[in-house]
Design an enzyme around this catalytic site. Structure first.
Site: not given
Ligand code: PGA
Length: 249
Positions: A9, A11, A95, A97, A167, A173, A212, A233
């Site tokens: 992803n 983003k 997601h 976000e 998630e 993140g 993460s 991510g």
């Molecule tokens: P991250 O994001 O691996 O940077 O924690 C994962 C995601 O939001 O899909």
């Protein structure tokens, strides 16, 4: 055997040229990956260059969202019918976000799911709890609701194509990862909720972990029975790390 998936992803990262280079680097290293579906979830602007970069390879393409509408006066929106022609097979929906910054709720996500399926895109449907929800022991209820309100509206045929991503918002993140046991516990719960509606078919649904996930922790998380891969991510922005994660099974 359930399909194993490692999906990136990206983003809102990389220019189109950088994205193209990243996709080419993933393709170049992808021969090292066996029996794992690799998916790149790219910004809309990157669908064209990335689709060319991955043409003829085992790497698959996803968008990170689609509109709840099929077409019309929705300035700035991108319809599922505009995504599919680039050869995209998947779309990330729900997601955290998007839920957090764009107010996406189950009503909107039901419409987006309809658009995705109508255009041949398999949803990667994201669920997960916030920190305070985990700390107050509500995480099982939160993901149950996110599934019941959206996934339970799918037909059996639609359900067959669904990918779920768990998630935990507190792990996205942040560098904080759920432990492998925490992931297994909630993945097993998600599968049980899916089975309560779709029966034995839930045994075939890939449930990905996201938050993460990186080369150093992927093997332990992926070793768990109900973890079928990852939605990645930050670590997906480096081809080397993304491939190392896919090789962690
Ligand atoms: P991250 O994001 O691996 O940077 O924690 C994962 C995601 O939001 O899909």
């Amino acid at each position: 055997m359930r399909q194993k998936i490692v999906a990136g992803n990206w983003k809102m990262n990389t220019t189109p040229a950088e994205g193209e280079a990243l996709a080419k680097a993933v393709v170049a290293a992808s021969s090292e990956v066996k029996d794992v579906t690799l998916i790149l979830g790219v910004p809309f602007t990157h669908l064209c260059p990335v689709s060319k970069a991955i043409a003829g390879s085992q790497v698959k393409l996803a968008a990170q969202d689609c509109s709840a509408h099929d077409k019309g006066a929705y300035t700035g929106e991108v319809a599922a019918s505009m995504i599919a022609p680039f050869g995209a097979q998947y779309v990330i929906l729900g997601h955290s976000e998007r839920r957090e910054y764009h107010g996406e709720n189950s009503a909107v996500l039901n419409e987006k799911m309809k658009q995705a399926y109508a255009n041949g895109l398999a949803p990667i449907y994201c669920v997960g709890e916030k920190l305070e929800e985990r700390e107050s022991g509500k995480h099982f209820d939160v993901v149950t609701k996110q599934i019941e309100e959206v996934v339970f509206n799918l037909s059996d045929d639609q359900f067959d194509k669904l990918v779920v991503a768990y998630e935990p918002v507190w792990a996205i993140g942040t560098g904080k990862t759920a432990t492998a046991d925490q992931a297994q516990e909630i993945h097993a719960h998600i599968r049980k909720v899916l089975a309560s509606k779709f029966g034995a078919k839930a045994e075939n649904t890939p449930i990905l972990y996201g938050g993460s996930c990186k080369p150093s922790n992927a093997a332990e998380i992926f070793s768990k029975a109900d973890v079928d891969g990852g939605l990645i991510g930050g670590a997906a922005l480096k081809a080397e790390d993304f491939i190392a994660i896919a090789k962690a099974f």
